[in-house]
Design a protein around this motif. Structure first.
Motif, mmCIF file in Angstrom:
data_model
loop_
_atom_site.group_PDB
_atom_site.id
_atom_site.type_symbol
_atom_site.label_atom_id
_atom_site.label_comp_id
_atom_site.label_asym_id
_atom_site.label_seq_id
_atom_site.Cartn_x
_atom_site.Cartn_y
_atom_site.Cartn_z
ATOM 1 N N GLU A 17 0.569 -1.312 -0.056
ATOM 2 C CA GLU A 17 0.065 0.097 0.015
ATOM 3 C C GLU A 17 0.969 1.117 -0.090
ATOM 4 O OE1 GLU A 17 -3.004 0.064 -0.523
ATOM 5 O OE2 GLU A 17 -3.682 -1.980 -0.169
ATOM 6 N N ARG A 20 2.108 1.593 -3.560
ATOM 7 C CA ARG A 20 0.951 1.837 -4.394
ATOM 8 C C ARG A 20 0.611 3.317 -4.197
ATOM 9 N NH1 ARG A 20 -4.997 -1.124 -4.427
ATOM 10 N NH2 ARG A 20 -5.465 -0.995 -6.754
ATOM 11 N N HIS A 41 4.217 -11.360 -4.944
ATOM 12 C CA HIS A 41 2.643 -11.047 -4.654
ATOM 13 C C HIS A 41 2.288 -10.547 -3.259
ATOM 14 C CE1 HIS A 41 3.734 -15.267 -3.272
ATOM 15 N NE2 HIS A 41 2.746 -14.765 -2.209
ATOM 16 N N GLN A 42 1.227 -10.017 -2.916
ATOM 17 C CA GLN A 42 0.849 -9.493 -1.768
ATOM 18 C C GLN A 42 -0.202 -10.435 -1.368
ATOM 19 O OE1 GLN A 42 -2.411 -7.577 -1.029
ATOM 20 N NE2 GLN A 42 -2.004 -8.239 0.990
ATOM 21 N N VAL A 63 -2.074 -11.684 -4.524
ATOM 22 C CA VAL A 63 -2.382 -10.690 -5.494
ATOM 23 C C VAL A 63 -0.796 -10.223 -6.407
ATOM 24 C CG1 VAL A 63 -3.397 -8.592 -5.906
ATOM 25 C CG2 VAL A 63 -4.356 -10.055 -4.391
ATOM 26 N N LEU A 65 1.935 -8.486 -7.354
ATOM 27 C CA LEU A 65 2.321 -7.010 -7.127
ATOM 28 C C LEU A 65 2.727 -6.288 -8.562
ATOM 29 C CD1 LEU A 65 5.038 -7.717 -4.564
ATOM 30 C CD2 LEU A 65 2.872 -6.467 -4.345
ATOM 31 N N ARG A 67 0.847 -6.407 -11.132
ATOM 32 C CA ARG A 67 -0.684 -6.133 -11.520
ATOM 33 C C ARG A 67 -1.030 -4.695 -10.578
ATOM 34 N NH1 ARG A 67 -5.448 -8.391 -13.943
ATOM 35 N NH2 ARG A 67 -4.417 -10.409 -14.078
ATOM 36 N N LEU A 68 -0.330 -4.806 -9.598
ATOM 37 C CA LEU A 68 -0.909 -3.556 -8.770
ATOM 38 C C LEU A 68 0.141 -2.224 -8.778
ATOM 39 C CD1 LEU A 68 -1.410 -5.498 -5.498
ATOM 40 C CD2 LEU A 68 -3.223 -4.031 -6.769
ATOM 41 N N ARG A 391 -7.101 -6.779 -3.120
ATOM 42 C CA ARG A 391 -6.797 -5.280 -3.891
ATOM 43 C C ARG A 391 -7.126 -5.396 -5.437
ATOM 44 N NH1 ARG A 391 -8.029 -2.532 -0.782
ATOM 45 N NH2 ARG A 391 -7.020 -0.974 -1.400
ATOM 46 N N THR A 392 -7.432 -6.443 -5.880
ATOM 47 C CA THR A 392 -7.778 -6.300 -7.469
ATOM 48 C C THR A 392 -9.100 -7.106 -7.686
ATOM 49 O OG1 THR A 392 -6.815 -8.568 -8.031
ATOM 50 C CG2 THR A 392 -5.316 -6.487 -8.023
#
Length: 451
Positions: A17, A20, A41-42, A63, A65, A67-68, A391-392
């Protein structure tokens, strides 16, 4: 002019976070952002019991990382030492290579490790529930115990393999025991030679109450639900010793057992001990604005930091929960940007939104915003909270699809062969022996003399 370097250690809730939010707050020309993490990944930790039970696939809770994060450089490795004087972090990459990352601003979010209490045998014979690898291994292991018990004609071996012990009456331990008990009860229908009465799940905790943070009523309700299902729950009890095929409790009982799952609390990452800084019960002491006293340009948050809880006041610190870690990440990003621009920093404040505990099936106990709930309404709130925290959109869709498929089709009982043939230990997954001493850190960060 040199562009300031922002280095973030840890890719969990707090670290991800922070990165991001920094990408949104800062223009590319204002700073470079680098993130040190051994995983790409997260991980959404609260749903690991669902992965261990086979309800969710690993991709649902891991998730990406990439992608984020759009422009953050991801360094695949773990930080093993920090030298604040040199403004440098020693990193051991996933291929074993050791490098040094220099920074102007450092954000420490290394998270936590499983607390072991130096109990004989725990480090060798217990496995935790803090990583994706541990959840996958536990699933394979539990199913393998059913397979081996079903194939054995020895009553003693069957008893040992079908007894499972989970240590820790917090959220992680309670949900792990609840979901894996659900899994083994469903599995018995596929093992006609096994007597369901032989499967014994034990949940133990040294505390006098189950999940005391929920309050007396909800904690007692959760206790009643689990005991009605057939779990053996012992409070005020811990482990005195563990061996390959036994677990001895502090009340004198010795149980034959091949499965010991350890969720009895967490301790700050050993990385914190490599800094010469004040700690509070192992967590790094920070100011309300998340800066570390005496360390220039260093911020700390998440499980490894004792962040003051300004809503509770006095000497209270924020608990190591996902909701605090995420919001501390947002606050840290704003303060790093403010420090870089020379504007005032702001203190972190967040009123706890409540707690949710998913007990499997349609059972849960939840306390959103102080409102006590049980049964299907609590389950709806718990799952809704988890979906919102992912988150996604793809992660949410995968999770919803997996939940629906499990509800309609039930469990599958497939071993993937993860770490087949080799016992697992806490150290295998958490790598607590990887961290460096101050002398070794300095040997890496000191300027190299010319020949």
């Amino acid at each position: 002019m040199t562009v300031p370097r922002i280095l973030i250690v840890g890719g969990g809730f707090a670290g991800m976070e922070t990165a991001r939010k920094l990408e949104r707050l800062l223009k590319p020309a204002e700073a470079t952002i680098r993130l040190v993490t051994p995983y790409d990944h997260q991980l959404y930790l609260p749903l690991l019991p669902h992965v261990a039970a086979g309800i969710l696939t690993p991709q649902s809770v891991a998730v990406s990382l990439r992608r984020l994060l759009r422009r953050t450089v991801i360094i695949p490795g773990g930080a093993v030492g920090v030298d604040p004087a040199a403004k440098a972090v020693v990193v051991r990459k996933i291929n074993g290579e050791t490098t040094v990352e220099h920074y102007d601003y450092l954000v420490l979010t290394p998270g936590s490790v499983t607390r072991q209490f130096n109990i004989p045998g725990v480090d060798e014979h217990a496995v935790g529930m803090k990583t994706l690898a541990e959840a996958a291994w536990v699933r394979d292991h539990v199913i393998s115990q059913l397979d081996l018990a079903a194939a054995s004609s020895d009553p003693a071996e069957r008893e040992t393999r079908l007894r499972f012990v989970v240590v820790g009456g917090g959220y992680a331990g309670t949900e792990t025991a609840a979901y894996l008990h659900h899994l083994t009860n469903a599995a018995v229908k596929r093992y006609p030679g096994l007597d369901p009465e032989l499967i014994k799940w034990h949940l133990i905790d040294i505390a006098p109450k189950l999940m005391p943070e929920l309050g007396d009523r909800l904690g007692a309700r959760a206790l009643t639900i689990l005991r009605r299902r057939g779990l053996d729950i012992s409070l005020g009890v811990s482990v005195a010793e563990a061996t390959r095929d036994t677990v001895t409790f502090t009340d004198g009982r010795t149980l034959p057992c091949h499965t010991l799952i350890w969720t009895a609390g967490v301790a700050a990452s050993p990385l914190i001990a490599t800094l010469d800084a004040e700690t509070n019960r192992g967590r790094l002491v920070v100011r309300p604005d998340l800066t570390v006293p005496g360390l220039d340009g260093v911020f700390a948050l998440g499980d490894a930091a004792a962040v003051p809880d300004l809503y509770k006041g006095t000497d209270a610190v924020c608990p190591p929960t996902a909701q605090h870690a995420m919001r501390q990440g947002w606050a840290a990003a704003k303060n790093v940007a403010a420090a870089l621009r020379g504007t005032p920093l702001t203190d972190y404040r967040h009123r706890d939104m409540g707690l949710v505990v998913d007990l499997g099936g349609l059972q849960a106990v939840s306390k959103p915003l102080g409102v006590e709930m049980t049964g299907p309404p609590a389950e709806f709130v718990a799952r809704g909270y988890h979906l919102g925290a992912l988150r996604t959109i793809p992660a949410r869709m995968r999770t919803m699809t997996n939940w629906t498929l499990n509800a309609l089709a039930g469990y599958d009982f497939v071993r993937t062969g993860f770490q087949a043939g080799r016992p697992a230990t806490l150290a295998d997954f958490e790598r607590t022996e990887a961290y460096l001493t101050p002398d070794v850190i300095t040997s890496h960060t000191a300027p190299k003399s010319a020949d």
